[in-house]
Design an enzyme around this catalytic site. Structure first.
Site, PDB file in Angstrom:
ATOM      1  N   GLU A  90       0.914  -0.887   0.258  1.00  0.00           N
ATOM      2  CA  GLU A  90      -0.161  -0.217   0.377  1.00  0.00           C
ATOM      3  C   GLU A  90       1.064   1.230   0.165  1.00  0.00           C
ATOM      4  O   GLU A  90       1.990   1.696   1.057  1.00  0.00           O
ATOM      5  CB  GLU A  90      -0.870  -0.265   1.343  1.00  0.00           C
ATOM      6  CG  GLU A  90      -1.759  -0.657   1.606  1.00  0.00           C
ATOM      7  CD  GLU A  90      -2.196  -0.971   2.556  1.00  0.00           C
ATOM      8  OE1 GLU A  90      -2.254   0.554   3.770  1.00  0.00           O
ATOM      9  OE2 GLU A  90      -3.264  -1.484   3.334  1.00  0.00           O
TER      10      GLU A  90
ATOM     11  N   GLU B  30      -5.352   8.532  10.886  1.00  0.00           N
ATOM     12  CA  GLU B  30      -4.001   8.200  10.549  1.00  0.00           C
ATOM     13  C   GLU B  30      -3.547   8.491  12.330  1.00  0.00           C
ATOM     14  O   GLU B  30      -4.298   9.381  12.951  1.00  0.00           O
ATOM     15  CB  GLU B  30      -2.943   8.810   9.846  1.00  0.00           C
ATOM     16  CG  GLU B  30      -3.095   8.553   8.674  1.00  0.00           C
ATOM     17  CD  GLU B  30      -3.559   7.159   8.008  1.00  0.00           C
ATOM     18  OE1 GLU B  30      -3.362   6.369   8.916  1.00  0.00           O
ATOM     19  OE2 GLU B  30      -4.172   7.281   7.407  1.00  0.00           O
TER      20      GLU B  30
END
Lengths: 289, 438
Positions: free
Chosen positions: A53, A64
């Site tokens: 990824e 995140e």
């Protein structure tokens, strides 16, 4: 095509099924520069990643944790743009299929008008195999899903510990490539232990015939072993790799450490697979040498 | 008349949209919580289950001090040669309209059985209101606030602490509201099962924009009733400042069906309306006037963004307007022409601040000062050599004869900023501020 979501004939699914248990690695593109990212991706590929990824940085990464948030800020400060990102992917030659992980606004704004298609078309042209969008729940995903179907890309959905019941059914019917199983509530980030929620989540998903890969908090070979032992088809590791990028003294040192880390994780995943007792009925296709 | 479609009939299954705007763009982990919140909103707020709305109204009256007055501004009326009324949300408990929403949501969280409250704040008014509501209803509370805002809004930080809230500074980016929202979303994604996130404006994923609007709609409902009582008719225009847009939507909602009433949303023009893409900076927060469509913090709306989709840093002399997004319903109402977007720069807002302070004895929040700055600009051409006390020479505009301006909050929190910024400028309405630098 989209009416048959349970037919999996994608590169992404193949990468997981054929390399079971699979290692999926993540790195933020452009941290600290796109040139370095190229070397890092190749190191992760050599180290045994089955899927990679690549994070396309967005200024508001709400899903995140600190580690990837900082990497994204470094990448943006270095001037990483969507076009630069795609040019990097154009140049990459890896065994592992590549996925892009980014936020919905980045997809929407590529091109002249807010529209998902130009991004998806460019992604397909660059050779990407799929897209993961942390702020796009299934309810809002139809336009992107259609564009991905039309361009032969997988759209990977995240299953959270809070995803249950009817919602889970609905999302699993949309899954293509693999189900990204979020191991714990919260944001991305390396953790000391594998969450108990992982086992519960995999249990809940066991009836669905879709590859399941677990991420959020995975950082060591032992974690990978534990997760595969719990029934996952793959493990996803991001923050632990981004930590290596951030803490290595030189890009060359980072390359070596990333490759070694990928090997450790892949070994761990294999160790986990050896201890799993699989019902022969549910066994995946035999691995090709 | 309703301006939203509750359930879009399209294939997407999108809910809570206003035309093309709104929706739910959040991490999957939060989706069940949004569903739970939507259910609670429908039952308690829309259907008054268990007497929720009765309790809310009673607490808004006894604890909050509603209704707030609609005051005729005598000297502004004289200056602009028309009837000018001020909706005095600055007189609400805590000094801003923010309590309407904060108390509503904290009470709702309590009815939902949540154990903890989190919120983000820019100017500190929403954080203060949330901290007060949480103390009032005995709920633990944590407030995220950008470091820049912590430094420029210290009185509100103290007030939050006094009310028992924990204040967590956020250091990322420009360390203002946008970053505080990101951080609060991260907290929520981690603790969603027991925590309610009190979003402070008509922004974020569905059902927040509708729910916050409904808690704030009391402002416009009261204006309607009060202006009919005093003036015998509806106003020609209603003016409110717009950052995220909670006081704007609260003020406008009741008037949306009245096509004869002009609705003006005044944004922060900052120091310039241009975006510096190379630097990732917008020296303004004029999202409705200059923004483009995109997705931020859970909703499709108008945004200040660079061409490639990165959100730019906004700016306003008023911390409360300093945000790169705006409520999706406001975007829709601007797109359909029902709401007129306007903007005034930092200087005009500061001038508005001083003018209201001197002419009416009301020190307004810098947010509200933008609405007053617009009034000055729109209500008449400048008289040559006018001092702050002289009436304007002519009035030639579309505001009409009967104007209501929402004073969304009081300006005590802004005094340090105002002194500092006034010193740099030659403002028509300002007093001599050098005297403060002893």
């Amino acid at each position: 095509m989209s009416d048959e979501p349970t037919e999996y004939d994608s590169d992404v699914e193949a990468a997981i099924r054929e390399n079971h248990p699979a290692l999926i690695t993540y790195i933020t593109a452009g941290d600290p520069s796109l040139e370095d990212t190229e070397a890092y991706v190749e190191a992760l590929d050599r180290g045994g990643s089955d899927l990679i990824e690549l994070g396309l940085p967005f200024s508001e990464p709400i899903a995140e944790g600190r580690t990837i948030q900082d990497a994204i800020n470094r990448a943006l400060a270095a001037g990483t743009t969507p076009e630069g990102f795609f040019e990097l992917v154009d140049d990459l030659e890896t065994e592992a299929p590549l996925l892009v992980m980014t936020y919905y606004n980045m997809i929407l704004q590529y091109g002249d008008e807010p529209d998902v298609r130009p991004f998806v078309e460019r992604a397909a042209e660059a050779g990407l195999s799929g897209i993961i969008v942390p702020d796009l729940p299934a309810e809002e995903a139809e336009p992107l899903r259609r564009a991905c179907d039309d361009n032969g890309l997988d759209l990977v959905f995240i299953i959270a510990p809070t995803t249950e019941g009817e919602r889970l059914d609905r999302i699993m019917s949309h899954v293509s490539g693999f189900a990204y199983v979020q191991a714990r509530l919260g944001t991305t980030g390396a953790r000391e232990n594998v969450s108990g929620a992982t086992h519960e989540s995999l249990e809940r998903l066991s009836e669905y015939d879709v590859p399941k890969a677990v991420g959020f908090g995975v950082s060591t070979g032992d974690h990978a072993a534990e997760i595969v032992e719990a029934g996952a088809d793959g493990v996803i590791v991001g923050s632990a790799l981004v930590d290596i990028v951030a803490s290595s003294e030189t890009p060359e040192a980072a390359v070596d450490r990333l490759e070694a880390k990928a090997r450790e994780l892949k070994r761990g995943a294999r160790r986990g697979a050896e201890t799993v007792t699989i019902d022969p009925e549910d066994a995946p296709e035999p691995e090709q040498p | 008349m309703s301006t939203e479609r509750e359930h879009d009939d399209g294939d997407s299954g999108r809910t809570g949209t206003f035309g093309d705007y709104g929706g739910q763009y959040v991490p999957e982990a939060l989706m069940p919580a949004l569903q739970e919140l939507e259910d609670a909103y429908e039952r308690y707020v829309l259907e008054n289950e268990d007497g929720f709305m009765d309790e809310f109204r009673e607490r808004m009256r006894d604890f909050g001090g509603r209704p707030t007055p609609l005051q005729r501004a005598d000297r502004l009326s004289e200056r602009y040669d028309r009837e000018v009324y001020l909706k005095r949300e600055d007189l609400l408990h805590g000094g801003a309209h923010k309590l309407n929403n904060a108390l509503g949501q904290v009470l709702l969280a309590k009815y939902m059985g949540k154990e903890r409250i989190i919120a983000e704040t820019g100017a500190g008014q929403h954080g203060t209101a949330t901290a007060m509501a949480a103390a009032h209803l005995d709920m633990p509370c944590e407030i995220y606030m950008g470091r820049t805002d912590v430094n420029r809004q210290r009185p509100n930080v103290y007030r939050m602490r006094m009310n028992g809230a924990e204040v967590t500074p956020v250091e990322a980016g420009s360390a203002t509201l946008k970053e505080a929202i990101n951080e609060t979303m991260r907290d929520w994604a981690t603790t969603v099962e027991r925590t309610h996130y009190v979003i402070g404006s008509v922004v974020g994923p569905h059902p927040f924009p509708k729910m916050v609007r409904d808690f704030q709609a009391v402002i416009g409902d009261e204006i309607r009733e009060q202006i009919r009582e005093t003036a015998g008719r509806l106003p020609d225009s209603v003016v409110a400042c717009a950052g995220g847009g909670s006081n704007t939507m609260g003020t406008f909602h009741a008037f949306v069906p009245d096509e004869d009433v002009d609705l003006v949303a005044v944004e922060a023009g900052g120091s310039s309306l241009e975006i510096d893409e190379a630097e990732g900076l917008a020296p303004n927060s004029a999202t409705l006037s200059t923004g483009t469509d995109g997705v931020l913090h859970g909703a499709m709306t108008k945004l200040l963004q660079a061409g490639d989709g990165q959100i730019v840093e906004s700016h306003s002399v008023s911390a409360g307007l300093d945000y790169a997004g705006v409520g999706p319903e406001l975007s829709h109402l601007v797109e359909t022409g029902r709401v007129t977007p306007a903007n005034v720069d930092d200087e005009a807002a500061l001038d508005g601040f001083h003018r209201l302070s001197r002419l009416e004895g009301i020190i307004p929040a810098l947010e509200s000062s933008h609405a007053l700055g617009y009034l000055e600009r729109a209500a008449g051409t400048a008289a040559d050599g006018a001092s702050g006390d002289e009436p304007r020479a002519e009035a030639n505009d579309e505001l009409g004869d009967l104007v209501v301006v929402n004073v969304s909050g009081r300006g005590d929190k802004d005094l340090e900023t105002v002194l500092e910024e006034t010193e740099k400028r030659d403002l028509e309405a300002a007093p001599d501020v050098e005297v403060f630098d002893q």
